[in-house]
Design a protein around this motif. Structure first.
Motif, PDB file in Angstrom:
ATOM      1  N   PRO A 194      58.957  45.112  70.770  1.00 62.20           N
ATOM      2  CA  PRO A 194      59.964  44.311  71.476  1.00 62.20           C
ATOM      3  C   PRO A 194      59.798  44.405  72.986  1.00 62.20           C
ATOM      4  O   PRO A 194      59.578  45.485  73.535  1.00 62.20           O
ATOM      5  N   GLY A 195      59.881  43.253  73.648  1.00 59.70           N
ATOM      6  CA  GLY A 195      59.850  43.209  75.108  1.00 59.70           C
ATOM      7  C   GLY A 195      61.163  42.687  75.643  1.00 59.70           C
ATOM      8  O   GLY A 195      62.142  42.532  74.904  1.00 59.70           O
ATOM      9  N   SER A 196      61.195  42.364  76.928  1.00 55.60           N
ATOM     10  CA  SER A 196      62.445  41.898  77.532  1.00 55.60           C
ATOM     11  C   SER A 196      62.794  40.474  77.102  1.00 55.60           C
ATOM     12  O   SER A 196      63.965  40.105  77.038  1.00 55.60           O
ATOM     13  N   LYS A 197      61.747  39.665  76.783  1.00 50.18           N
ATOM     14  CA  LYS A 197      61.996  38.268  76.446  1.00 50.18           C
ATOM     15  C   LYS A 197      61.686  37.923  74.988  1.00 50.18           C
ATOM     16  O   LYS A 197      62.312  37.037  74.411  1.00 50.18           O
ATOM     17  N   LYS A 217      63.428  37.333  70.027  1.00 47.63           N
ATOM     18  CA  LYS A 217      64.105  38.638  69.976  1.00 47.63           C
ATOM     19  C   LYS A 217      65.299  38.647  69.039  1.00 47.63           C
ATOM     20  O   LYS A 217      65.683  39.704  68.533  1.00 47.63           O
ATOM     21  N   THR A 265      63.324  51.177  74.927  1.00 47.63           N
ATOM     22  CA  THR A 265      64.384  50.573  75.743  1.00 47.63           C
ATOM     23  C   THR A 265      64.737  49.149  75.319  1.00 47.63           C
ATOM     24  O   THR A 265      65.863  48.704  75.510  1.00 47.63           O
ATOM     25  N   GLN A 266      63.772  48.425  74.736  1.00 45.08           N
ATOM     26  CA  GLN A 266      64.006  47.027  74.382  1.00 45.08           C
ATOM     27  C   GLN A 266      64.363  46.823  72.911  1.00 45.08           C
ATOM     28  O   GLN A 266      64.515  45.687  72.466  1.00 45.08           O
TER      29      GLN A 266
END
Length: 561
Positions: A194-197, A217, A265-266
């Motif tokens: 998982p990333g920020s977007k 996401k 974190t994501q």
């Protein structure tokens, strides 16, 4: 006919004077510095029109030309060549008629590719030249890449029922498709990150990670929940790491899939390692061990006690090598016990124990328990600490054959490492039989293998690292030939297919024992071993490069990490 190189394009354009010489030279230099296709750069800088440069090149080389912008390509023709192959090989199927399949190629002189396509589609393939710029634009014609297909399916089911049940159905299919697609592409691991977007999905194929697709996401939690259910993990726990196992069957092959989920974190990151039942069929020769190394291992395995250690970084195939050695030893008249973290393959006739920190079943505790099981041979998945090292060495001293792994860079470094773990030098010298250091290298794809001659500079650079004369019967530079993969549809353009081991085996001779007792460093031990005939990993790799199993670049990539 050689490929259409940038220098050849430069020469063709220079002849007809379409672009001023100084401008053309500057553009070529810029393309080389940016590692960019020369023709594409000329078009993007508006120095020449796309259809104009393509026709000029085709006329000069007396080959057929197609302007894909003017072609109406039918989907059923386009998809005769899968998108992943089209992108890797820079080819587009654009028309099929009574004469055969017409294919636009950035290199229409690639006759091997033409023959491969003919075999695949069962029809004559007629190559046409098209610029890389034109072909790249044509990729947009593929209506459904793998990313789009998954997104459409998920969205479709969500819209149809507008409920969690529909989402569950689509996610079940998505996860099943991911596993199937990974298996088909011979991936060893699936990474869901998982990333920020968005969420990236990557496959590790032949040791290299490739981006495969991006997911929204908002379905991450559904995907992770589905994997947790399959691995029998807690679906209500998302703040701590979890590990489990999925057992499934794909194409009649039983897969044991190790699942690791950790919170980042994501969101939650998932890594799944695919372990095929076919892996149990490997023996030492299949792993790439040559006849000389094989005999050394067999000799050490025949000893009733002592230690056989395998070293290398994570992912270098250490456990697979240990399993292959166990296959040599597995007989009904011996008791073989293992303690592993995790148990990767079930071996018939071998008593295997899984490490379980939650019940305080560590390597050290498990090893103590195994000693009360009347074992002849013990395998310890990894020597991680002083306690485990001490028990393993004492076991080897008291009449057991012990197999284990360590994380060291080469064979010689293992001996000082054991002494650093508070094992007395005399115990190390008297218990260790052999040390196998190894790495995994990618094998050249046999369907697109090419040979080439080393330049004088390349030979001189090579001689600084390898005793070239050891492996070649000639000192003539022109006769030193190595191999590489050009890239084809079979290997998705990588030039490699599958992996093999390169090995370095250190036998503990009387001279090496004396060095251990004197606490010699790894450089001294290695020098003595080489003097006594040890083949280093670099040398073993070079011998495989000479025989066409792998490339010199791959050997340097792995051994210089």
């Amino acid at each position: 006919m050689p490929a259409i190189t940038d220098s050849k394009v430069h020469k063709i354009i220079s002849k007809i004077g379409l672009i001023k010489p100084d401008v053309l030279d500057t553009a070529l230099k810029a393309a080389q510095e940016q590692d960019k296709d020369f023709v594409t750069l000329l078009i993007e800088q508006n120095l020449i029109k796309p259809e104009e440069i393509g026709q000029v090149i085709a006329n000069d080389l007396h080959i057929k030309f197609v302007n894909l912008n003017k072609e109406k390509i039918k989907p059923e023709v386009l998809t005769l060549i899968p998108e992943i192959v089209s992108r890797k090989q820079k080819i587009i199927a654009f028309k099929r008629d009574k004469d055969g399949l017409k294919v636009a190629m950035s290199d229409p002189f690639n006759y091997a590719m033409v023959k491969s396509l003919e075999k695949k589609v069962g029809d004559q393939v007629i190559p046409y030249y098209a610029t890389n710029y034109d072909i790249a634009n044509a990729f947009a014609l593929y209506r459904k890449s793998i990313q789009q297909e998954y997104a459409v399916n998920i969205q479709k089911h969500a819209i149809e029922a507008q409920g969690s049940q529909a989402e569950d159905i689509s996610v079940v299919r998505l996860v099943d498709d991911l596993l199937s697609y990974a298996y088909t592409n011979h991936a060893s691991d699936i990474h869901i990150e998982p990333g920020s977007k968005d969420v990236k999905v990557r496959f590790r194929i032949d040791g290299i990670l490739y981006d495969i697709l991006s997911l929204s996401k908002n379905i991450l939690n559904l995907v992770v929940a589905r994997i947790k259910i399959m691995a029998k993990l807690r679906t209500d726990e998302s703040r701590s790491a979890q590990g489990g196992k999925i057992i499934t069957t794909i194409e009649d092959d039983k897969l044991d899939i190790r699942v690791s989920i950790i919170p980042i974190t994501q969101g939650e990151k998932v890594v799944m390692r695919l372990l095929s039942s076919k892996g149990k069929e490997f023996n030492l020769e299949d792993l790439g061990m040559n006849a000389e190394h094989f005999e050394i291992v067999k000799k050490a395995a025949r000893k009733p006690y002592g230690m056989i250690l395998v070293t290398g970084p994570t992912g270098s195939g250490k456990t697979t090598t240990l399993y292959a050695v166990l296959k040599l030893l597995n007989r009904r008249d011996v008791n073989i016990c293992t303690i592993e973290d995790p148990v990767e393959y079930d071996l018939e006739g071998v008593n295997q124990i899984q490490v379980n920190p939650q019940t305080n079943l560590t390597f050290a505790d498990g090893l103590r328990s195994l000693l009360r099981q009347d074992p002849d041979i013990m395998m310890v998945g990894e020597i991680r600490d002083k306690e485990t090292a001490g028990i393993a060495v004492n076991s080897a001293m008291t009449g057991h054959l012990v197999l284990s792994t360590l994380h060291t860079n080469d064979a010689a470094t293992t001996l000082p490492r054991l002494i650093d773990m508070d094992i007395e030098p005399f115990l190390v010298a008297s218990t260790v039989n052999i040390i196998i250091a190894q790495r995994l290298v990618r094998k050249i794809c046999m369907k697109c293998i090419l040979s080439y001659t080393l330049t004088e500079k390349e030979v001189n650079d090579l001689k600084k690292q390898v005793e070239v004369d050891k492996f070649l019967n000639t000192k003539e530079i022109k006769e030193i030939r190595l191999y590489k993969g050009r890239g084809c549809d079979s290997c998705n353009g990588s030039g490699y297919a599958g992996r093999s081991g390169i090995f370095e085996i250190l036998e503990i001779t009387s001279d090496i024992k004396e060095l251990i007792l004197n606490r010699a460093d790894s450089d001294q031990i290695k020098a003595k071993a080489i003097e006594q005939g040890m083949i280093t990993m670099m040398e073993d790799g070079f011998s495989k490069a000479v025989s066409g199993q792998t490339s010199l670049e791959e050997i340097f990539r792995i051994t210089k990490q």
